[in-house]
Structures are given as C-alpha cells and as structure tokens.
Design a protein around this motif. Sequence first.
Motif, PDB file in Angstrom:
ATOM      1  N   GLU A  45     -80.731 -62.715  42.200  1.00 22.33           N
ATOM      2  CA  GLU A  45     -79.791 -61.696  42.967  1.00 22.33           C
ATOM      3  C   GLU A  45     -79.903 -61.591  44.363  1.00 22.33           C
ATOM      4  N   LYS A  46     -81.105 -61.497  44.753  1.00 19.44           N
ATOM      5  CA  LYS A  46     -81.387 -61.383  46.036  1.00 19.44           C
ATOM      6  C   LYS A  46     -82.355 -62.618  46.752  1.00 19.44           C
ATOM      7  N   TRP A  47     -81.997 -62.928  47.973  1.00 15.35           N
ATOM      8  CA  TRP A  47     -82.701 -63.810  48.526  1.00 15.35           C
ATOM      9  C   TRP A  47     -82.644 -64.106  49.945  1.00 15.35           C
ATOM     10  N   SER A  48     -83.519 -64.851  50.677  1.00 12.90           N
ATOM     11  CA  SER A  48     -83.187 -65.101  52.217  1.00 12.90           C
ATOM     12  C   SER A  48     -83.733 -66.446  52.534  1.00 12.90           C
ATOM     13  N   GLY A  52     -87.768 -65.777  48.236  1.00 10.52           N
ATOM     14  CA  GLY A  52     -86.875 -66.194  47.041  1.00 10.52           C
ATOM     15  C   GLY A  52     -86.603 -67.436  46.997  1.00 10.52           C
ATOM     16  N   ASN A 374     -72.873 -61.473  36.521  1.00  7.02           N
ATOM     17  CA  ASN A 374     -72.606 -61.457  38.088  1.00  7.02           C
ATOM     18  C   ASN A 374     -71.657 -62.709  38.338  1.00  7.02           C
ATOM     19  N   TYR A 376     -70.979 -65.429  41.682  1.00  9.32           N
ATOM     20  CA  TYR A 376     -71.496 -65.657  43.082  1.00  9.32           C
ATOM     21  C   TYR A 376     -70.243 -66.256  43.760  1.00  9.32           C
ATOM     22  N   THR A 385     -72.547 -63.839  48.368  1.00 10.73           N
ATOM     23  CA  THR A 385     -72.396 -62.369  47.867  1.00 10.73           C
ATOM     24  C   THR A 385     -72.198 -62.265  46.258  1.00 10.73           C
ATOM     25  N   ALA A 396     -75.783 -57.841  46.296  1.00  9.74           N
ATOM     26  CA  ALA A 396     -76.603 -58.406  47.409  1.00  9.74           C
ATOM     27  C   ALA A 396     -75.437 -59.427  48.184  1.00  9.74           C
ATOM     28  N   GLU A 397     -76.179 -59.370  49.442  1.00 13.68           N
ATOM     29  CA  GLU A 397     -75.476 -60.412  50.365  1.00 13.68           C
ATOM     30  C   GLU A 397     -76.859 -61.428  51.102  1.00 13.68           C
ATOM     31  N   ASN A 398     -76.807 -62.584  50.521  1.00 22.10           N
ATOM     32  CA  ASN A 398     -77.679 -63.404  50.846  1.00 22.10           C
ATOM     33  C   ASN A 398     -77.417 -64.729  51.674  1.00 22.10           C
ATOM     34  N   GLY A 428     -85.313 -66.424  43.575  1.00 22.22           N
ATOM     35  CA  GLY A 428     -85.260 -64.927  43.757  1.00 22.22           C
ATOM     36  C   GLY A 428     -86.407 -64.224  43.842  1.00 22.22           C
TER      37      GLY A 428
END
Length: 430
Positions: A45-48, A52, A374, A376, A385, A396-398, A428
């Motif tokens: 759900e979250k990364w950058s 992740g 979810n 994507y 998002t 989340a916004e990744n 993630g």
Amino acid sequence: MRFSGLTLTACLFIILMSDYSQAETWPQFRGASGSGVSPEKNLPEKWSAEQGILWSVALPGRANSSPAITEHRVDVTTKTDHDGLWILSFDRKSGQQIRKVKVGTGSLAAPGPRNLWAHRHNAATPCPISDAEHIWAYFGSGLLVCLDVESGETVWKRDLVKDYGAYDITFGMGSTPRLWGDLLFVSCMTKGPSYVVAFDKLTGKEVWKQNRKLPAEKDGADAYSTPAIFQNGNRTELLVSGSDHVNAYDPQTGKQLWIAGGLDIPSPFGRIIAAPVANSSTVIATSGNPGGGGLGFIKAFQNGKAGDITQSGLLWKFDVATPDSSTPLVLDNRLYMISQNGVATCLDLKTGEPVWKKRMKGQYFSSLVAGDGNVYFLSIEGLCTVVNAENGDVIAENQLPGTFYSTPAISDGVIYLRSFDRLYAISGKP
C-alpha cells in the motif's frame, strides 16, 4: 484435437478458475482474463523510491508494454534505436536479467500528427503474454512472435501486415492480444483491414478469422483496445470493443454471439482505447474521450441481451469525467474509472449512479487494477494513489520517478510497475 461440449465447458471452467486460484501469476495485460482484479491479500500500500522497492532494473530503449508475470519470470518488450524489437526476461525474485532477445525490427505506420503520439507510443506498446514455456509478443509493426523460454529461440513468427493487409490507423497499431486456452486472439480495427483472428498458440496457424468492418466515421473506425475474456454463465465470451461497437465471439469458433453499437461520439477523433469489462450481469463499454474533452461516456449493457446493432439491452449511460485510454474496473458490483485529467469515479454497477468521486493529481492513461479491497490509480508522472474501494478513502500516495503509461501487474504479493525505461518490483516493505 476435438472436444465434446461437456468436456470443453469443463476445461474452460478450469482455465477460468485458474485466473483466481493461481495468485502467483499475472500472465498478460490485466491478468489472465483481463479483469484487472487480483484475489491476493496483504498487497503493498505504501512505497517510495527510497523504501518498499524489492528491486528495480533499467530497461533499454523505451516502451509502454505492461509486464507479464509467471512463476519464475517477469517478461517485458521494448523498442530500441534503429527500430530494434526486443523481449526481455528477468528473475522475479531478484530482478536479474535472464535473457534479452531481439525478435525483429520495425516501426509504426502512423499517419497522424507525430507530435500527438511519438513522445509516448511506439511499436512496443502491445503487452507480452507468458507461461512457463513460452512468451508471445506482438508489435505495432505487425510482427507476432512466439519465443521458447528455455532456448530463447523463435518457435514461430508471423507478419500480420503481410498476411492480412497494412494497418490504416491514425496513431499506429497498439492493441494487445489475449491468450485463452490454446488460442491467441488478435484484434485489428482500422480504416482498412478490420478483423479478429485466433491462432494456435504453439504453431501460429490460423484457427479462425472474422472480419469486423462496422459502420464508423473517420477515426471512429480505429481502435487500440485489448480483447477480454468473460464467463457468461456456462458460456465463455471473447469481448471486443472498437469501431463504435462492442461485441462477443465464441472463442473456439469465432461465431459472433451478440453485438451492440452506439459508442460513437460527435468528434472525428472518436477512436476507442479502453477495453470492455463485465461481471455476471453487465457488460461495460467505454467510448473514446480524446483529450478529456467531455464527449465520452460509459454504457452498461445487460449481459447476453445486447443482441443487435441497436440499443437493445442498454441498462444505463454515464457521461461525466469518463476515461479515454484507461480501462475501467468492475469489483463487487461497482465500476471504477478515471478520466485523463484525474477525476476518479465509483458507480453502482446496477444503476449507474455515483457512489463516490475523487480528484487525483496528474494525468492518467494507465488502466486500473485492484486487490485486497483497494484500487490502484497510476498517473503518467509516477504517482500511484491507493484507494479503499468501498468508501473512496485515499490510503496512500506513492511517488516514483519516470513516465508511466503502462498498467501495473500484481503477483504473489508484489506489484510490478513499468515506466518508459525502468521496471520496478514493489513489496511495500521497508
């Protein structure tokens, strides 16, 4: 090889269920059937760019084709300088390159204004298809090739322009084939030759071909959409959308099962890009909406009753902030979509009434995928998002660097994203 009706139905049911039970693969565009929905849980759900990322690799050349995921590999296509057309394979756990094979050369025949397509679209826009033994790849030049995974050698190759006629399509051929059972389906919808053809996946021999020349004006005759497979009760249907119509074929014989029109818009540029989607009762077709100009719409047809070229079987129409390139998604009796300029909408599939609407950041061409409750939404600018499908809450916004037109793939707890020139595997986890 011939099958009885009972045996064939049983085989197709088993194949269909494998799309949901074999969570470790995502063998073609938006999964095995084209639904875009993964049955998996505990997805990222979250990364950058800093966390992740399981691995990422640079890709030669540039392309928009989405990755195909098998048990051990990730396969992509690309186009390099001097019109080289390539298939690349990577180990899905480590990202290490397994093989890089040049399968041919070629470019798009695209008479449309170059500034409208050359910066984002080329002969490697169609997505590859894979299983444990083979990779199938189609290119906008007309090249269709089957590669042996073990040796890297070509099993068979066809030139569809040579076989069936030159592509007369404004922005160059960009449709992705669909593999189902032992057949590989290619749709061609242009101002010139227009057809749907099925090939034996192991030999490349034509099994059936149906001409699909339908009434459509100017660019409305063109389409860049991908066929989808839909299980309509005990009957399997190959759904095709383009040239102002959506219709269904029997995948085994090519017999047309039904057709519905009315997807034209008041514009000379009304080509269709988004693929059809469906659930047990409803087929969704998306018209073109070039430039986000507000001319496009979504139509819902009662499944199995869209029997002619009129409005037969029409349930509802929605014409606010509809997609152009992005294929919508059906999940739990709801329809999710995003317009090119970033308006995300959830509709009740039975009524067409809005459930929620969100404004996203950026521009959107990538098709929607979903998993673990979810949806994507991936922008051109690399912002993914993650939205709760039920209430529309942004989880989340990744952000990743790069330019993203291709559609995500989901497999075995990992999300794969492909930019023009890089492939990311996202777990993630820090």
